[in-house]
Design a protein around this motif. Sequence first.
Motif, PDB file in Angstrom:
ATOM      1  N   PRO B 154       0.799  -1.237   0.000  1.00 37.92           N
ATOM      2  CA  PRO B 154       0.000   0.000   0.000  1.00 37.92           C
ATOM      3  C   PRO B 154       0.826   1.279   0.000  1.00 37.92           C
ATOM      4  O   PRO B 154       0.365   2.279  -0.528  1.00 37.92           O
ATOM      5  N   LEU B 161      -4.723   5.303  -3.742  1.00 39.71           N
ATOM      6  CA  LEU B 161      -5.552   5.444  -2.556  1.00 39.71           C
ATOM      7  C   LEU B 161      -6.992   5.315  -3.027  1.00 39.71           C
ATOM      8  O   LEU B 161      -7.380   5.933  -4.009  1.00 39.71           O
ATOM      9  N   ILE B 164     -12.612   8.172  -1.942  1.00 41.86           N
ATOM     10  CA  ILE B 164     -13.561   8.202  -0.834  1.00 41.86           C
ATOM     11  C   ILE B 164     -14.908   7.821  -1.409  1.00 41.86           C
ATOM     12  O   ILE B 164     -15.385   8.442  -2.360  1.00 41.86           O
ATOM     13  N   GLU B 165     -15.459   6.773  -0.904  1.00 45.98           N
ATOM     14  CA  GLU B 165     -16.673   6.271  -1.543  1.00 45.98           C
ATOM     15  C   GLU B 165     -17.816   7.224  -1.227  1.00 45.98           C
ATOM     16  O   GLU B 165     -18.025   7.613  -0.089  1.00 45.98           O
ATOM     17  N   VAL B 166     -18.491   7.648  -2.299  1.00 41.75           N
ATOM     18  CA  VAL B 166     -19.611   8.554  -2.097  1.00 41.75           C
ATOM     19  C   VAL B 166     -20.800   7.758  -1.599  1.00 41.75           C
ATOM     20  O   VAL B 166     -21.535   8.166  -0.717  1.00 41.75           O
ATOM     21  N   GLN B 168     -22.415   5.066   0.546  1.00 38.15           N
ATOM     22  CA  GLN B 168     -22.076   4.365   1.762  1.00 38.15           C
ATOM     23  C   GLN B 168     -22.928   3.131   1.946  1.00 38.15           C
ATOM     24  O   GLN B 168     -22.851   2.462   2.951  1.00 38.15           O
ATOM     25  N   MET B 172     -27.480   4.579  -1.795  1.00 39.79           N
ATOM     26  CA  MET B 172     -27.352   5.765  -0.964  1.00 39.79           C
ATOM     27  C   MET B 172     -26.390   6.738  -1.608  1.00 39.79           C
ATOM     28  O   MET B 172     -25.537   6.374  -2.374  1.00 39.79           O
ATOM     29  N   TYR B 174     -25.396  11.307  -1.867  1.00 41.95           N
ATOM     30  CA  TYR B 174     -25.921  12.620  -1.599  1.00 41.95           C
ATOM     31  C   TYR B 174     -27.199  12.774  -2.400  1.00 41.95           C
ATOM     32  O   TYR B 174     -27.208  12.542  -3.608  1.00 41.95           O
ATOM     33  N   PRO B 175     -28.261  13.157  -1.792  1.00 38.79           N
ATOM     34  CA  PRO B 175     -29.499  13.289  -2.543  1.00 38.79           C
ATOM     35  C   PRO B 175     -29.339  14.371  -3.603  1.00 38.79           C
ATOM     36  O   PRO B 175     -28.733  15.414  -3.360  1.00 38.79           O
ATOM     37  N   GLU B 176     -29.843  14.112  -4.771  1.00 40.70           N
ATOM     38  CA  GLU B 176     -29.861  15.062  -5.892  1.00 40.70           C
ATOM     39  C   GLU B 176     -28.475  15.575  -6.186  1.00 40.70           C
ATOM     40  O   GLU B 176     -28.272  16.743  -6.476  1.00 40.70           O
ATOM     41  N   GLU B 177     -27.500  14.749  -6.092  1.00 39.60           N
ATOM     42  CA  GLU B 177     -26.140  15.195  -6.356  1.00 39.60           C
ATOM     43  C   GLU B 177     -26.036  15.735  -7.775  1.00 39.60           C
ATOM     44  O   GLU B 177     -26.462  15.090  -8.710  1.00 39.60           O
ATOM     45  N   ALA B 179     -27.577  18.083  -9.068  1.00 36.00           N
ATOM     46  CA  ALA B 179     -28.834  18.540  -9.635  1.00 36.00           C
ATOM     47  C   ALA B 179     -28.805  20.039  -9.846  1.00 36.00           C
ATOM     48  O   ALA B 179     -28.076  20.735  -9.188  1.00 36.00           O
TER      49      ALA B 179
ATOM     50  N   TRP C  94     -24.530  19.933   1.516  1.00 33.45           N
ATOM     51  CA  TRP C  94     -24.713  18.714   2.304  1.00 33.45           C
ATOM     52  C   TRP C  94     -23.449  18.464   3.111  1.00 33.45           C
ATOM     53  O   TRP C  94     -22.342  18.608   2.592  1.00 33.45           O
ATOM     54  N   ARG C  99     -19.179  11.120   8.252  1.00 31.12           N
ATOM     55  CA  ARG C  99     -17.800  11.105   7.800  1.00 31.12           C
ATOM     56  C   ARG C  99     -16.991  12.242   8.407  1.00 31.12           C
ATOM     57  O   ARG C  99     -15.759  12.167   8.462  1.00 31.12           O
ATOM     58  N   ARG C 131     -27.445   5.421   8.522  1.00 31.99           N
ATOM     59  CA  ARG C 131     -26.359   6.343   8.228  1.00 31.99           C
ATOM     60  C   ARG C 131     -26.767   7.442   7.256  1.00 31.99           C
ATOM     61  O   ARG C 131     -26.249   8.540   7.282  1.00 31.99           O
ATOM     62  N   LYS C 132     -27.712   7.080   6.385  1.00 31.16           N
ATOM     63  CA  LYS C 132     -28.174   8.025   5.384  1.00 31.16           C
ATOM     64  C   LYS C 132     -28.709   9.287   6.052  1.00 31.16           C
ATOM     65  O   LYS C 132     -28.588  10.381   5.517  1.00 31.16           O
ATOM     66  N   VAL C 135     -26.582  12.510   6.573  1.00 30.28           N
ATOM     67  CA  VAL C 135     -26.258  13.468   5.515  1.00 30.28           C
ATOM     68  C   VAL C 135     -27.252  14.610   5.644  1.00 30.28           C
ATOM     69  O   VAL C 135     -28.428  14.454   5.370  1.00 30.28           O
TER      70      VAL C 135
ATOM     71  N   LYS D  56      -0.388   6.554   4.815  1.00 29.72           N
ATOM     72  CA  LYS D  56      -0.737   6.757   3.411  1.00 29.72           C
ATOM     73  C   LYS D  56      -1.711   7.921   3.269  1.00 29.72           C
ATOM     74  O   LYS D  56      -1.593   8.734   2.352  1.00 29.72           O
TER      75      LYS D  56
END
Lengths: 374, 179, 162, 375
Positions: B154, B161, B164-166, B168, B172, B174-177, B179, C94, C99, C131-132, C135, D56
């Motif tokens: 690693p 790396l 970062i998973e959007v 989760q 799921m 961010y709502p209306e990402e 938009a 948001w 996180r 968890r949702k 946000v 990291k």
Amino acid sequence: MTTSLWGMDINVWANAAIRLQIIVLVMTVVVMGLIWAERRILGRFQQRIGPQKTGPFGLLQSVADAVKLVGKEDLRPKNADPWTFELAPFLVFIPIFMGFVVVPFIAGWNISVLELGLLYFVAISSVNIVGWVMAGWGSDNRYAMIGGLRAAAQSISYELPLVLSLVSVAMFAGTMNLDEMVRQQAAVPYIVWQPMAFAIFFIAALAELNRAPFDIPVGESEVVGGPFVEYSGIRWSMFMLAEYAGLFIMAIIGASVFLGGYIWPFGEELGRGWQLMLISAKAGLIIFVVFWIRASLPRLRIDQLMGYSWKVLLPLVLLQVLVNGLILVNGWSEVILGVTGLAGVVALVTITGRAANRPRSILARPAAVKVEAA
Amino acid sequence: MTSEEATQPVPANDFSGTIWAEVDRALSGITARPEAGVKDVIVHIPRDEVIAGLRRLKADAALHFDYLRCLSGIDREADGIEVVYHLYSTDKKHNLTVKTTLPMDDLNVATATTVWRGANWLERETAEMFGVRFTGHPDPRTLLMPEDMTDVHPLLKSHPLAEIEVLQGEGMGYPEEGA
Amino acid sequence: MKGIARSLMTTLSTFSRKPVTRDYPNVHKPLPERDRAFPLLLWDQDIDEPFCTGCHACERACPVECMTVLMKDNPNHKTVGGTSTRRKIIDKFWIDYARCMRCNICVEVCNFDAIAMNNTWTGHEMSVHDRKDLVIDLQGLLAQSRAGAIKEWVPVLGQTNE
Amino acid sequence: MVTERAREFDTQDLLINVGPQHPSTHGVFRMVLEVDGELVKDVIPYIGYLHRGAEKLCETMDYRQGIGFMDRTEYLAAFNAELSYVMAVEELAGLEVPERAQWIRMILCELNRLSSHFMFLGAFGVDTGVMGTPFIYGWREREMLIDLFEEISGDRMMYAYFRPGGLAWDVTRNFKERVREVIKSSAQGIKDFDGLFTENEIFVARTKGIGYISAEDAIDYGMSGPSIRASGVPLDVRRDEPYLKYSEVDFQVVTGQHGDVFDRYACRLQEMRESIKIIEQCLDKMADTGPIMPEKMPRMLRTPPGEVYMRTEAPRGEYGIYLVSNGGNRPYRLKVRSACLSNLQALKQMSVGLYVADAILVLGSIDIVLSEVDR
């Protein structure tokens, strides 16, 4: 074969059954009370409050716990030995409650007055070791097995000083009938004549009950609960019930045999209610000290624990039996008994202190690197 | 020390006031190149000689580097991987950094566990994080990573790396990402 | 045995002291002004709009990338007959509280003092079933400040106590 | 003889898996004990359950963003962890930290040492088998300290308060009075622990003479902190290579003589008293007002290329940050030298031949924090 119960003549077996039933019911409540008391008292020793939400002063906490435990799923590990695993709680639980048969709570109120009451008590109270070992073996868990084996080793070792300390009192009393023993203490309790026997009885009882500092079979930080690590729900609660019932019976026996039971210092004319208060107070004092010790002292290690029993307690208590015999056979004054007993307590304290403060096997070494002045 | 001073490379012959002279004496016969560090002197030793050098640094009476502070690696990408040893002397109270560079296509270096036992876990960590093989290591298992994860390293710069998973969880985000 | 006696006396002395328990869910201890719970957005009560202009400074500075910011033209700007001096204003915002690591960096980088760390108990007691639900959208972020239920503390980097 | 008997009865050693959910492993540490009866024949430690790749992660973050991650590598002594990190950055960037900020840093680090050691005493006390009392004592005092940290930094554990160059913001106005109040209560806590354990015969019998490690071995394993000082090696970064203002205060480096579990306990207890002394001196010497950041701080801190190994004395030992920069605003490589990792290596040597219960105590006496071991 009839006997009297509340003025009625009934069959002696029915009488025993009824009385035993009452004992079991009352004991369950007493045990809940003890658990509550322990949590409150430990809480205060640790500068916190303890259970306080359920009912006034948290009195109903144990009831809530009991309901929760009964409602919990009764799990059995897949590889556990079914018979051993399921039977073990009963083998721990039943002997303790059978011990209550001879306990002299108040004048004229025990289930049965046995001539060999003391013998019966020590015999029956050691049966539960079998249950512990079965629980340890049957759980198919290595912590449980270590715990079960520790429990067996410990109980067998401490059974001897416990029995012998009671024997020395029985020699002095000239009877093994617990009721008779209590009645003889109307003027002076036996602790005055047998102080060392009481000290040894107390220590050995702590070990018999797996209470701190002798709680190595259930040591939370080592074997995570020991024999009952795999138990849950109602079976686990039976272990708990047995543990606290055992504590209570030991306290009552200690109070009766050494502290003058329901008689000393007010004599036999006391009302039954007051007698109950008196014996409860005495037993309560013993139980409080047990809790106090639990809040203060670390756990011994298995070798120290065994060594303490075989090398310190057993020789001293044997000596006590010898001295008792010598004095009783020659008909010397009881005062000598008291004095020798006190000397024995001093010896016990000294030997314990010296055993604990043995120099380390590691020699002190000068600092490997020279310490410069700061 | 101001930032200008820190960036100025010290001339290679100016190590007065440092322990380089002593180190140079102790490492006679071993190829060693000094470099000025911010706090400690850095000594570069080729891979084949590094363990011999470290052993001498430890054994030398005047230096006595008996304490291995830290062992780590740096991925210099094209320039290979540097294995860094931070040494300390518990009685003489001085520090030294020893470095050796391994080419990317041959990440082998002899183990330092023969010099300090404390190098054991540090080398295991470096090995799994950078893919360096410490030949002769007594216990070449992974340390922090799962036992079967021996092909992933690693801390290499080439190892990405994870984003970062959007999301989760299923469905799921961010709502209306956007938009 | 002296040591055992000393140890027993120590516990007995604590027995007589007052318990230190805080009856938490019933009694909340007063939080210090600087207490850091999760970040929230502040409401400009004078103009009745958020302070935030949606400049993305916090979003870029966030180490864990828990923010999403979208800006728009301010419909209340002076040029269009409004009362505000803010040309741009926050449109959507948001923050994923699940996180967020509460490092305070977003507050420090904000040029408009528009974001602050919640220093009330509502910011701490955020447990949810999903968890949702952590946000939080713009309305949720502004609600507390808009209702005036927070006395925010916006630290200035390197600020001294003079 | 033993082997002959073993063949006859076909005995085999029992493997006990202690952890990662065992109550005495202080987190997610796992060790497999190979026991013969109750005697430990071998210890195989497994770590890495809490590995989050902080090193990291920090490579992708600028210097300010990394502070929060340093907190999380050492959650019981986050101030100390931050200190190493920000000092490494300062050392590379050549930043001059104002004096007042240094005093405040020092006070907070020593207070954090107190809180961390209280945690040790509590957890170790429970390991020895006292039912909860030491734990509550420890929590009680730690709570006071944590409340103070919360008042100053805003958070109870993950402070993110030190910044390259100084401090994020000034301490509260009643800082000095509050610290005095808190160290008074801590002194009482130390007294309580002293009374509960130091002379207690059972505790002494349990801890003296077990878990021995010689000074030479401890140095060889790279142990640090109270664990090595108990073996008689006065290794303390605070005095050997003074940072902050440690050269201006008077304190003793506490060393033991036996290198056993009891000495490791006693060293920590004594070290806490020394910490209180240091804090008192700091309070006397610290100015009430003054700058806490350099006059000119760049908006985005960049460091010249170079590398530094910054070490400080955290409660558990030497917490080192090896920071390599290539001239950017983020580390090129960041290595956290964890004291616990090195201390833990000696576990096997210390525990083999002891009883199972003692092995637990030995583990407790090293005072590991798994987030620091695994990073």
